[in-house]
Design an enzyme around this catalytic site. Structure first.
Site, mmCIF file in Angstrom:
data_model
loop_
_atom_site.group_PDB
_atom_site.id
_atom_site.type_symbol
_atom_site.label_atom_id
_atom_site.label_comp_id
_atom_site.label_asym_id
_atom_site.label_seq_id
_atom_site.Cartn_x
_atom_site.Cartn_y
_atom_site.Cartn_z
ATOM 1 N N TYR A 34 0.836 -1.212 0.000
ATOM 2 C CA TYR A 34 0.000 0.000 0.000
ATOM 3 C C TYR A 34 0.870 1.261 0.000
ATOM 4 O O TYR A 34 0.639 2.192 -0.778
ATOM 5 C CB TYR A 34 -0.898 -0.050 1.240
ATOM 6 C CG TYR A 34 -1.930 1.045 1.356
ATOM 7 C CD1 TYR A 34 -3.107 1.015 0.612
ATOM 8 C CD2 TYR A 34 -1.750 2.097 2.254
ATOM 9 C CE1 TYR A 34 -4.067 2.009 0.756
ATOM 10 C CE2 TYR A 34 -2.697 3.095 2.402
ATOM 11 C CZ TYR A 34 -3.864 3.047 1.653
ATOM 12 O OH TYR A 34 -4.813 4.043 1.793
ATOM 13 N N LYS A 77 1.031 4.129 -2.834
ATOM 14 C CA LYS A 77 0.643 5.505 -2.503
ATOM 15 C C LYS A 77 1.817 6.482 -2.704
ATOM 16 O O LYS A 77 1.612 7.633 -3.084
ATOM 17 C CB LYS A 77 0.095 5.574 -1.073
ATOM 18 C CG LYS A 77 -1.232 4.822 -0.886
ATOM 19 C CD LYS A 77 -2.335 5.381 -1.778
ATOM 20 C CE LYS A 77 -3.711 4.822 -1.437
ATOM 21 N NZ LYS A 77 -4.761 5.313 -2.347
HETATM 22 P P1 NAI Z 1 -13.431 2.281 0.757
HETATM 23 O O1 NAI Z 1 -12.961 0.881 0.805
HETATM 24 O O2 NAI Z 1 -14.645 2.671 1.548
HETATM 25 O O3 NAI Z 1 -13.684 2.737 -0.758
HETATM 26 C C1 NAI Z 1 -12.830 2.366 -1.799
HETATM 27 C C2 NAI Z 1 -13.645 2.290 -3.061
HETATM 28 O O4 NAI Z 1 -12.808 1.872 -4.135
HETATM 29 C C3 NAI Z 1 -14.792 1.278 -2.954
HETATM 30 O O5 NAI Z 1 -15.965 1.853 -3.456
HETATM 31 C C4 NAI Z 1 -14.318 0.145 -3.847
HETATM 32 O O6 NAI Z 1 -15.380 -0.592 -4.437
HETATM 33 C C5 NAI Z 1 -13.520 0.906 -4.892
HETATM 34 N N1 NAI Z 1 -12.618 0.039 -5.632
HETATM 35 C C6 NAI Z 1 -11.776 -0.905 -5.134
HETATM 36 N N2 NAI Z 1 -11.153 -1.541 -6.131
HETATM 37 C C7 NAI Z 1 -11.597 -0.999 -7.290
HETATM 38 C C8 NAI Z 1 -11.316 -1.220 -8.651
HETATM 39 N N3 NAI Z 1 -10.442 -2.163 -9.044
HETATM 40 N N4 NAI Z 1 -11.956 -0.467 -9.589
HETATM 41 C C9 NAI Z 1 -12.845 0.488 -9.213
HETATM 42 N N5 NAI Z 1 -13.151 0.743 -7.933
HETATM 43 C C10 NAI Z 1 -12.538 0.011 -6.976
HETATM 44 O O7 NAI Z 1 -12.182 3.170 1.174
HETATM 45 P P2 NAI Z 1 -12.027 4.724 1.527
HETATM 46 O O8 NAI Z 1 -11.562 4.789 2.926
HETATM 47 O O9 NAI Z 1 -13.210 5.496 1.100
HETATM 48 O O10 NAI Z 1 -10.766 5.080 0.611
HETATM 49 C C11 NAI Z 1 -10.825 5.845 -0.567
HETATM 50 C C12 NAI Z 1 -9.406 6.193 -0.973
HETATM 51 O O11 NAI Z 1 -8.773 6.934 0.067
HETATM 52 C C13 NAI Z 1 -8.518 4.966 -1.211
HETATM 53 O O12 NAI Z 1 -7.652 5.211 -2.293
HETATM 54 C C14 NAI Z 1 -7.732 4.858 0.080
HETATM 55 O O13 NAI Z 1 -6.504 4.207 -0.112
HETATM 56 C C15 NAI Z 1 -7.549 6.329 0.411
HETATM 57 N N6 NAI Z 1 -7.252 6.573 1.811
HETATM 58 C C16 NAI Z 1 -8.144 6.251 2.800
HETATM 59 C C17 NAI Z 1 -7.820 6.488 4.121
HETATM 60 C C18 NAI Z 1 -8.749 6.173 5.240
HETATM 61 O O14 NAI Z 1 -8.350 6.373 6.394
HETATM 62 N N7 NAI Z 1 -9.973 5.725 5.006
HETATM 63 C C19 NAI Z 1 -6.515 7.066 4.500
HETATM 64 C C20 NAI Z 1 -5.662 7.363 3.382
HETATM 65 C C21 NAI Z 1 -6.028 7.124 2.101
#
Ligand code: NAI
Length: 247
Positions: A155, A159
């Site tokens: 990850y 990132k």
């Molecule tokens: P989440 O798991 O709730 O949402 C991620 C979304 O990406 C989901 O809707 C999922 O279906 C979609 N996804 C996964 N693989 C996919 C693919 N191959 N094609 C299309 N869509 C796909 O996670 P969250 O927390 O909303 O994270 C969103 C972004 O923020 C991510 O990139 C995550 O790495 C980043 N992030 C989140 C943090 C947190 O604390 N929640 C901290 C730092 C970064």
């Protein structure tokens, strides 16, 4: 702050940060394409909410790690919406394990979605934006890409890769009127972080100077600003939204 009538695409927008961001961009006046990989119901509920706000929206199923899917999605968006002004590369996954236990497929899958997915969507969107001579790309990285984290080598590598990639293309695309910036969230309360054990969450909270976890709207607000003309002199930057955890 307004992005009235701009056309936006948010990847992975059926829930979490992507969902909050898509709805906020619509609140600011944009028409928003919703990308999802499997959760059609979640994506449709976001589309309906945006339509209630009087904006155009449609859901597009595409696995961001598959260039063919992505290209087909971009072609459809161009036909349906007439172009693309704002791309938010938000889709992401985790597959945590210490290096000695990390399976090659867990490494590959995370790099595939979190880094190759950003490349695929950006390359495909840039073609449209370069022709328009305007565009705005916002990539969601993570503070883990800056600090590293035991158990998240895949990850963190993805990132951190997003950051180098974004700075490079910010230089390439500036003369075409396209800005590229990175948002690095800290701990945001979503399904992704909901999976963490309670003791880890409490330990993390104790390290956040502002004394609270982040909310998806904390990220959406910055993305909205970066997508607007109010940030028109900002490109190639990495902005942390992390409650001060990296101070
Ligand atoms: P989440 O798991 O709730 O949402 C991620 C979304 O990406 C989901 O809707 C999922 O279906 C979609 N996804 C996964 N693989 C996919 C693919 N191959 N094609 C299309 N869509 C796909 O996670 P969250 O927390 O909303 O994270 C969103 C972004 O923020 C991510 O990139 C995550 O790495 C980043 N992030 C989140 C943090 C947190 O604390 N929640 C901290 C730092 C970064």
């Amino acid at each position: 702050m307004s992005i009235e009538d701009k056309i936006a695409l948010v990847t992975g927008a059926s829930r979490g940060i992507g969902k909050a961001t898509a709805i906020y961009l619509a609140d600011l006046g944009a028409n928003v394409a919703i990308n999802y990989s499997s959760d059609e119901q979640g994506a449709m509920s976001v589309v309906e909410e945006i339509r209630k706000h009087g904006r155009k929206s449609k859901a597009f199923k595409a696995n961001v790690s598959c260039m063919e899917d992505v290209q087909a999605m971009m072609d459809e968006i161009r036909q349906e919406f007439g172009g693309l002004d704002i791309l938010v590369n938000n889709a992401g996954i985790t597959k945590d394990a210490l290096l000695v236990r990390m399976k090659p497929e867990d490494w590959e899958k995370v790099i595939d979605v979190n880094l190759n997915g950003v490349f695929n969507c950006t390359k495909s969107a840039a073609r449209i934006m370069m022709r328009q001579r305007r565009g705005n790309i916002i990539n969601i990285s993570s503070v883990i890409g800056l600090t590293g984290n035991a158990g998240q080598a895949n990850y963190a590598a993805a990132k951190a890769g997003i950051i180098g990639f974004s700075k490079s293309i910010a230089k390439e695309l500036a003369s075409r009127g396209i800005r590229v910036n990175v948002v690095a969230p800290g701990f945001i309360q979503t399904d992704m972080t909901g999976m963490l054990p309670q003791n880890i969450k409490e330990e993390l909270l104790s390290k956040i100077p502002l004394g609270r976890y982040g909310d998806p709207m904390d990220i959406a607000h910055l993305v909205g600003f970066l997508a607007s003309d109010e940030s028109s002199y900002i490109t190639g930057q990495v902005i942390n939204v992390d409650g001060g955890i990296l101070i």
